[in-house]
Enzyme design. Structure first.
Site, short mmCIF file in Angstrom:
data_model
loop_
_atom_site.label_atom_id
_atom_site.label_comp_id
_atom_site.label_asym_id
_atom_site.label_seq_id
_atom_site.Cartn_x
_atom_site.Cartn_y
_atom_site.Cartn_z
N ARG A 168 -14.73 12.66 25.30
CA ARG A 168 -14.78 11.93 24.03
C ARG A 168 -13.45 11.89 23.28
O ARG A 168 -13.01 10.82 22.85
CB ARG A 168 -15.80 12.57 23.06
N THR A 169 -12.84 13.04 23.09
CA THR A 169 -11.65 13.07 22.24
C THR A 169 -10.54 12.24 22.86
O THR A 169 -9.92 11.40 22.20
CB THR A 169 -11.20 14.52 22.00
N LYS B 180 4.95 23.71 36.11
CA LYS B 180 6.20 24.29 36.65
C LYS B 180 6.82 25.25 35.65
O LYS B 180 7.94 25.73 35.85
CB LYS B 180 7.21 23.17 36.93
N ARG C 132 -4.31 18.46 23.07
CA ARG C 132 -5.38 19.47 23.21
C ARG C 132 -4.79 20.62 24.02
O ARG C 132 -4.33 20.41 25.13
CB ARG C 132 -6.61 18.89 23.90
N HIS D 235 -10.82 22.04 15.66
CA HIS D 235 -10.99 20.69 16.20
C HIS D 235 -11.13 19.76 14.99
O HIS D 235 -12.21 19.25 14.70
CB HIS D 235 -12.23 20.65 17.10
N1 CP Z 1 -16.56 16.65 21.20
C1 CP Z 1 -15.53 16.83 22.06
O1 CP Z 1 -14.47 17.37 21.75
O2 CP Z 1 -15.77 16.34 23.31
P1 CP Z 1 -14.72 16.34 24.51
O3 CP Z 1 -14.47 17.78 24.87
O4 CP Z 1 -15.38 15.55 25.61
O5 CP Z 1 -13.46 15.70 24.00
#
Ligand code: CP
Length: 306
Positions: free
Chosen positions: A54-55, A83, A104, A132
């Protein structure tokens, strides 16, 4: 509108800032055709060192819907971090390749590194077990869309409240609103971490830590369910013992209010049964879709595009 450059936490975002993003996201949702070319010529870098559906894809969708372009990688294994390249060096490099980045990473200090080494705006797409923020923003947007407000609501967060990074970000976001009552439902092993509890104690909200949803389900406006996260447990035996602690089925929701909504950041495993998906209160797929509008608004804000 106030512009910002880094988004790594909801702690330092004011209610006014959140509301300005939600207002812009709502305008985009209603008239997406007005925003088609806003980011022409701009590039978003996607730097994902942990798995995502999703993100990552909603950030990509957001930038493409604004007329911009994307580049990046979906795994640290396929970048030069495999590396031994540092995040600082990766970010310095990306500064020459893109206008804005979303990262991320499992490292909790990644936000500080970005602030020190990046001259372009950087957004967290999820930071370790810590934060998040854009998930929390789309969660708040979804709640506001459903009720027209967040003030005064009764909201339960259920599941893995210890390792789930959406949890502190959402709690700190909810703390910006007035008269919110929170119920935190988890097995005792997965309660919120002590530093999160300490922060909550300093905010103007009521919160109760309980282990049984049946006590309060009929009072709730929102139930936010999270996955018990196999990948975060230091001891897999603990995961096996706790993984099925909660399961939401249509029967669990028999006595909810007419206006009640059920949210989940997704992915889910088996904590919400598929039979729930067709109930009117099941808003988790709409919630994921809202992420595109919120992330479009954030990209515009961080790039300083009016
Ligand atoms: N909600 C969420 O962060 O989903 P993903 O891990 O798929 O990005």
């Amino acid at each position: 509108m106030k512009f910002t450059k880094f988004i790594f936490s909801t702690l330092n975002l004011s209610r006014e800032y959140l509301e300005s993003i939600f207002s812009l996201a709502s305008k985009i949702e209603q008239n997406p055709e007005n925003y088609l070319n806003k980011c022409n010529g701009k590039i978003l870098a996607i730097l994902f060192f942990e798995p995502s559906t999703r993100t990552m894809l909603s950030f990509e969708s957001a930038m493409l819907r604004l007329g911009g372009s994307i580049l990046g990688f979906a795994s640290g294994k396929t970048s030069s971090s495999a590396k031994g390249e540092t995040i600082a060096d990766t970010l310095r490099m990306i500064n020459g390749y893109a206008d804005i980045a979303v990262i991320r990473h499992y490292l909790e200090g990644v936000g500080e590194i970005a602030k020190k080494y990046s001259s372009i705006p950087v957004i967290s797409g999820g930071t370790g077990t810590q934060a998040h923020p854009t998930q929390a923003m789309l969660d708040l947007y979804t709640i506001k869309k459903a009720f027209g407000k967040i003030d005064g609501l009764k909201i339960a967060l259920m599941g893995d409240l210890k390792y789930g990074r959406t949890i502190p970000s959402l709690l700190y976001g909810l703390a910006k609103y007035d008269d919110v009552t929170l119920y935190l439902i988890s097995p005792k092993e997965l309660k919120i971490r002590s530093h999160v509890r300490q922060r909550l104690n300093g905010f103007n909200l009521k919160f109760y830590e309980i282990d049984d949803i049946s006590q309060i389900i009929d009072e709730l406006d929102v139930l936010y369910v999270t996955r018990i996260q196999k990948e975060r447990f230091p001891d897999q035996l603990d995961y096996e013992r706790l993984k099925s602690s909660y399961k939401i089925s249509p029967e669990t929701l028999n006595n909810v209010k007419d206006s009640f909504i059920l949210l989940h950041p997704l992915p889910r495993v088996d904590e919400i049964t598929p039979e729930v998906d067709s109930l009117p209160c099941a808003k988790y797929f709409e919630q994921a879709k809202n992420g595109v509008f919120v992330r479009m608004a954030l990209i515009l804000n961080l790039l300083g595009v009016e």
